[in-house]
Design a protein around this motif. Structure first.
Motif, PDB file in Angstrom:
ATOM      1  N   LEU A   1     -80.175  56.186  61.562  1.00 11.06           N
ATOM      2  CA  LEU A   1     -81.295  55.715  61.106  1.00 11.06           C
ATOM      3  C   LEU A   1     -81.739  54.409  61.794  1.00 11.06           C
ATOM      4  O   LEU A   1     -83.061  54.292  61.891  1.00 11.06           O
ATOM      5  CB  LEU A   1     -81.215  55.945  59.648  1.00 11.06           C
ATOM      6  N   ILE A   2     -80.730  53.362  61.553  1.00 13.03           N
ATOM      7  CA  ILE A   2     -81.016  52.281  61.939  1.00 13.03           C
ATOM      8  C   ILE A   2     -81.468  51.993  63.534  1.00 13.03           C
ATOM      9  O   ILE A   2     -82.800  51.518  63.978  1.00 13.03           O
ATOM     10  CB  ILE A   2     -79.929  51.171  62.004  1.00 13.03           C
ATOM     11  N   ARG A   3     -80.827  52.997  64.527  1.00 14.52           N
ATOM     12  CA  ARG A   3     -81.233  52.929  65.537  1.00 14.52           C
ATOM     13  C   ARG A   3     -82.674  53.422  65.989  1.00 14.52           C
ATOM     14  O   ARG A   3     -83.391  52.943  66.944  1.00 14.52           O
ATOM     15  CB  ARG A   3     -80.247  54.002  66.283  1.00 14.52           C
ATOM     16  N   HIS A   4     -82.794  54.653  65.139  1.00 13.16           N
ATOM     17  CA  HIS A   4     -84.257  55.176  65.123  1.00 13.16           C
ATOM     18  C   HIS A   4     -85.379  54.042  64.964  1.00 13.16           C
ATOM     19  O   HIS A   4     -86.385  53.765  65.203  1.00 13.16           O
ATOM     20  CB  HIS A   4     -84.317  56.335  64.377  1.00 13.16           C
ATOM     21  N   MET A   5     -85.055  53.364  63.976  1.00 17.03           N
ATOM     22  CA  MET A   5     -85.812  52.383  63.326  1.00 17.03           C
ATOM     23  C   MET A   5     -86.112  51.078  64.357  1.00 17.03           C
ATOM     24  O   MET A   5     -87.267  50.738  64.504  1.00 17.03           O
ATOM     25  CB  MET A   5     -85.197  51.567  62.087  1.00 17.03           C
ATOM     26  N   LEU A   6     -84.909  50.969  65.238  1.00 20.41           N
ATOM     27  CA  LEU A   6     -85.286  49.983  66.328  1.00 20.41           C
ATOM     28  C   LEU A   6     -86.025  50.179  67.461  1.00 20.41           C
ATOM     29  O   LEU A   6     -86.605  49.437  67.934  1.00 20.41           O
ATOM     30  CB  LEU A   6     -83.807  49.390  66.795  1.00 20.41           C
ATOM     31  N   GLU A   7     -85.748  51.513  67.669  1.00 22.32           N
ATOM     32  CA  GLU A   7     -86.437  52.110  68.796  1.00 22.32           C
ATOM     33  C   GLU A   7     -88.144  52.179  68.365  1.00 22.32           C
ATOM     34  O   GLU A   7     -88.952  52.557  69.405  1.00 22.32           O
ATOM     35  CB  GLU A   7     -85.968  53.373  69.234  1.00 22.32           C
ATOM     36  N   ASN A   8     -88.439  52.199  67.277  1.00 19.98           N
ATOM     37  CA  ASN A   8     -89.803  52.481  66.787  1.00 19.98           C
ATOM     38  C   ASN A   8     -90.313  51.091  65.807  1.00 19.98           C
ATOM     39  O   ASN A   8     -90.907  51.335  64.931  1.00 19.98           O
ATOM     40  CB  ASN A   8     -89.843  53.706  65.736  1.00 19.98           C
ATOM     41  N   ALA A   9     -89.862  50.028  66.245  1.00 17.33           N
ATOM     42  CA  ALA A   9     -90.056  48.964  65.347  1.00 17.33           C
ATOM     43  C   ALA A   9     -91.455  47.993  65.653  1.00 17.33           C
ATOM     44  O   ALA A   9     -91.906  47.436  64.910  1.00 17.33           O
ATOM     45  CB  ALA A   9     -89.099  47.656  65.796  1.00 17.33           C
ATOM     46  N   ASN A  10     -92.366  48.579  66.325  1.00 19.83           N
ATOM     47  CA  ASN A  10     -93.586  48.165  66.614  1.00 19.83           C
ATOM     48  C   ASN A  10     -93.680  46.775  66.788  1.00 19.83           C
ATOM     49  O   ASN A  10     -94.470  46.061  66.051  1.00 19.83           O
ATOM     50  CB  ASN A  10     -94.372  48.519  65.456  1.00 19.83           C
ATOM     51  N   GLY A  11     -92.822  46.136  67.612  1.00 17.90           N
ATOM     52  CA  GLY A  11     -92.699  44.849  67.896  1.00 17.90           C
ATOM     53  C   GLY A  11     -92.168  44.028  66.827  1.00 17.90           C
ATOM     54  O   GLY A  11     -92.133  42.643  66.964  1.00 17.90           O
ATOM     55  N   LYS A  12     -91.916  44.315  65.501  1.00 20.94           N
ATOM     56  CA  LYS A  12     -91.184  43.576  64.709  1.00 20.94           C
ATOM     57  C   LYS A  12     -89.899  43.221  65.089  1.00 20.94           C
ATOM     58  O   LYS A  12     -89.109  44.090  65.644  1.00 20.94           O
ATOM     59  CB  LYS A  12     -91.150  44.730  63.339  1.00 20.94           C
ATOM     60  N   ARG A  13     -89.607  41.838  65.078  1.00 22.71           N
ATOM     61  CA  ARG A  13     -88.227  41.257  65.476  1.00 22.71           C
ATOM     62  C   ARG A  13     -87.099  41.589  64.179  1.00 22.71           C
ATOM     63  O   ARG A  13     -87.476  40.997  63.334  1.00 22.71           O
ATOM     64  CB  ARG A  13     -88.496  40.055  65.878  1.00 22.71           C
ATOM     65  N   ILE A  14     -86.317  42.251  64.569  1.00 21.08           N
ATOM     66  CA  ILE A  14     -85.363  42.657  63.721  1.00 21.08           C
ATOM     67  C   ILE A  14     -83.875  42.225  63.954  1.00 21.08           C
ATOM     68  O   ILE A  14     -83.443  42.518  65.075  1.00 21.08           O
ATOM     69  CB  ILE A  14     -85.061  44.390  63.396  1.00 21.08           C
ATOM     70  N   ALA A  15     -83.150  41.451  63.104  1.00 21.24           N
ATOM     71  CA  ALA A  15     -82.075  41.024  63.345  1.00 21.24           C
ATOM     72  C   ALA A  15     -81.037  42.028  62.557  1.00 21.24           C
ATOM     73  O   ALA A  15     -81.536  42.126  61.373  1.00 21.24           O
ATOM     74  CB  ALA A  15     -81.563  39.581  62.862  1.00 21.24           C
ATOM     75  N   LEU A  16     -80.046  42.320  63.157  1.00 21.04           N
ATOM     76  CA  LEU A  16     -78.986  43.374  62.262  1.00 21.04           C
ATOM     77  C   LEU A  16     -77.708  42.635  62.086  1.00 21.04           C
ATOM     78  O   LEU A  16     -76.996  41.996  62.881  1.00 21.04           O
ATOM     79  CB  LEU A  16     -78.639  44.331  63.397  1.00 21.04           C
ATOM     80  N   ILE A  17     -77.366  42.900  60.948  1.00 16.26           N
ATOM     81  CA  ILE A  17     -75.810  42.653  60.422  1.00 16.26           C
ATOM     82  C   ILE A  17     -75.237  43.897  60.217  1.00 16.26           C
ATOM     83  O   ILE A  17     -75.495  44.581  59.409  1.00 16.26           O
ATOM     84  CB  ILE A  17     -75.869  41.658  59.127  1.00 16.26           C
ATOM     85  N   ILE A  18     -73.943  44.070  60.966  1.00 18.78           N
ATOM     86  CA  ILE A  18     -73.382  45.419  60.634  1.00 18.78           C
ATOM     87  C   ILE A  18     -72.038  45.241  60.476  1.00 18.78           C
ATOM     88  O   ILE A  18     -71.296  44.462  60.791  1.00 18.78           O
ATOM     89  CB  ILE A  18     -73.457  46.440  61.970  1.00 18.78           C
ATOM     90  N   ASN A  19     -71.477  46.033  59.669  1.00 19.67           N
ATOM     91  CA  ASN A  19     -69.949  45.914  59.010  1.00 19.67           C
ATOM     92  C   ASN A  19     -69.355  47.633  59.246  1.00 19.67           C
ATOM     93  O   ASN A  19     -69.787  48.374  58.699  1.00 19.67           O
ATOM     94  CB  ASN A  19     -70.134  45.555  57.619  1.00 19.67           C
ATOM     95  N   GLU A  20     -68.280  47.535  59.900  1.00 27.03           N
ATOM     96  CA  GLU A  20     -67.638  48.822  59.972  1.00 27.03           C
ATOM     97  C   GLU A  20     -66.345  48.838  59.120  1.00 27.03           C
ATOM     98  O   GLU A  20     -65.562  47.622  59.301  1.00 27.03           O
ATOM     99  CB  GLU A  20     -67.467  49.219  61.470  1.00 27.03           C
ATOM    100  N   PHE A  21     -65.928  49.980  58.549  1.00 25.08           N
ATOM    101  CA  PHE A  21     -64.512  49.967  58.171  1.00 25.08           C
ATOM    102  C   PHE A  21     -63.723  50.759  59.513  1.00 25.08           C
ATOM    103  O   PHE A  21     -64.054  51.768  59.764  1.00 25.08           O
ATOM    104  CB  PHE A  21     -64.614  51.094  56.950  1.00 25.08           C
ATOM    105  N   GLY A  22     -62.754  49.946  59.737  1.00 25.70           N
ATOM    106  CA  GLY A  22     -62.094  50.353  60.941  1.00 25.70           C
ATOM    107  C   GLY A  22     -62.556  49.591  62.045  1.00 25.70           C
ATOM    108  O   GLY A  22     -63.645  48.846  62.133  1.00 25.70           O
ATOM    109  N   ASP A  23     -61.862  49.279  63.163  1.00 21.17           N
ATOM    110  CA  ASP A  23     -62.074  47.979  63.988  1.00 21.17           C
ATOM    111  C   ASP A  23     -62.215  48.402  65.440  1.00 21.17           C
ATOM    112  O   ASP A  23     -61.882  47.733  66.167  1.00 21.17           O
ATOM    113  CB  ASP A  23     -60.551  47.066  63.985  1.00 21.17           C
TER     114      ASP A  23
END
Ligand SMILES: Nc1nc2c(ncn2[C@@H]2O[C@H](COP(=O)(O)OP(=O)(O)OP(=O)(O)O)[C@@H](O)[C@H]2O)c(=O)[nH]1
Length: 353
Positions: free
Chosen positions: A20-42
């Motif tokens: 979902l986030i990837r799709h959002m970034l690809e269609n952000a309409n020029g909005k500058r989005i910073a991402l903070i991501i947190n995964e379980f597992g390394d």
């Protein structure tokens, strides 16, 4: 100064948050989005997949990975400093998106937005909970919320909760928007039923939308303007709101004891594989035999320069070639996530066979 809106994307392991986030970034309409991501597992799989999108409104610099464990348990050590670093930048983003690990409780994270250093600069635009429609309607990992309710009413002394269903319920209770994802794997009737159940089990005014591959317009996802940090009290367990005659003490407890000891993750490496299809079947068999919740990573395929991304949620295994290995070692690395008690040695051997 106007506060920067931050959207929290939560949802169980493999529900489709990264997609979902990837799709959002690809269609952000020029909005500058910073991402903070947190995964379980390394293994950093999600970070890799997101960086791979190469969108100019979200460059690699705009992606910050939290690596010291689950976001809700390391708020002070990891999340707050990361936010401060982000907010100290000259080029501030228009919007911040935070992807929590699939095992995170969203409430402690939202609470962190009331920290003095953060609360003056950022507000929680909304909490989006992504749901694996297929898995939930099959009751594969989380109990059907309505069914759990019904059971509890029948016998208050029985503890029907599992760590999985508790997490799921807390993620639903915190949502401003629930995304029923993977509708392509469900019939219309099943999707309708699930949407209705989730509507009934969520707070008033929570939007429930259906989609597949997280394909929702950025304007639907961002700009909810909720200010979730100001109404945390409303975001506790759904059962409190609707059935407060129930066994309250039981529900009060688990907000304070969120133990990841109940879950386990490890990385398995191996050399090249020969046949992607056969390997996917092998992986699916291991998942079935050992009740693995989530498995993801990259495989090196004999004779192919491209890296094979491998993603499994329950026994469903997806594979695709994503990009050349480049200078990184041609090896196969998979992260395995399940409930505690996984037979590490046997699983490792079976994946290496
Ligand atoms: N069929 C189908 N597959 C989907 C859909 N959305 C995501 N997937 C697949 O489900 C798998 C998991 O998706 P992710 O986006 O990585 O899920 P996640 O919630 O970020 O997973 P974690 O970070 O491990 O918790 C991937 O193989 C996706 O391609 C969907 O709507 N339909």
């Amino acid at each position: 100064m106007q506060k920067i809106p931050a959207t929290v994307v939560t949802g169980f392991l493999g529900a489709g948050k990264t997609t979902l986030i990837r799709h959002m970034l690809e269609n952000a309409n020029g909005k500058r989005i910073a991402l903070i991501i947190n995964e379980f597992g390394d293994l950093g799989v999600d970070g890799d997949i997101l960086k791979g999108c190469g969108d100019e409104t979200c460059t690699e610099d705009d992606i910050m990975e939290l690596s010291n464990g689950c976001i809700c348990c390391t708020v002070a050590d990891d999340f707050i400093p990361t936010m401060q670093k982000l907010l100290a930048r000259e080029n501030l983003p228009d919007h911040i998106v935070i992807e929590t690990s699939g095992l995170a409780l969203p409430q402690p994270l939202i609470r962190a937005f009331n920290w003095p250093e953060i609360s003056t600069k950022v507000t929680v635009d909304g909490v989006i909970t992504v749901v694996d429609g297929k898995a939930v309607s099959e009751g594969r990992f989380a109990h059907n919320v309505a069914a759990v309710d019904a059971q509890r009413k029948l016998d208050e002394n029985l503890d029907h909760e599992t760590p999985l269903s508790e997490l799921f319920e807390d993620q639903i209770a915190c949502a401003d928007m629930i995304v029923v994802n993977k509708s392509d794997l469900l019939g219309d009737t099943e999707t309708d039923a699930l949407v209705a159940t989730l509507k009934a089990d969520s707070r008033d005014g929570v939007q429930v939308v259906r989609t597949s591959m997280g394909k929702l317009p950025v304007d639907v996802l961002l700009g909810q303007g909720i200010g979730a940090e100001d109404d945390l009290d409303a975001r506790h367990e759904v059962h409190h709101l609707h059935h407060d005659h129930d066994d309250d003490h039981h529900h009060d407890d688990h907000h304070h004891e969120h133990s990841h000891d109940e879950f386990q993750s490890f990385v398995v490496t191996r050399g090249e594989i020969t046949d992607p299809k056969a390997f996917a079947e092998q992986v699916a068999n291991v998942i079935r035999t050992h009740d693995i919740l989530r498995l993801k990573g990259f495989a090196a395929v004999e004779g192919k320069p491209m890296r094979l991304t491998l993603q499994a949620v329950g026994p469903r295994v997806d594979t695709y070639f994503d990009r050349p290995f480049g200078s990184t070692a041609r090896e196969t690395r998979l992260v395995v996530i399940g409930q505690a008690g996984l037979d590490h040695a046997t699983i490792e051997a079976a994946l290496q066979a």
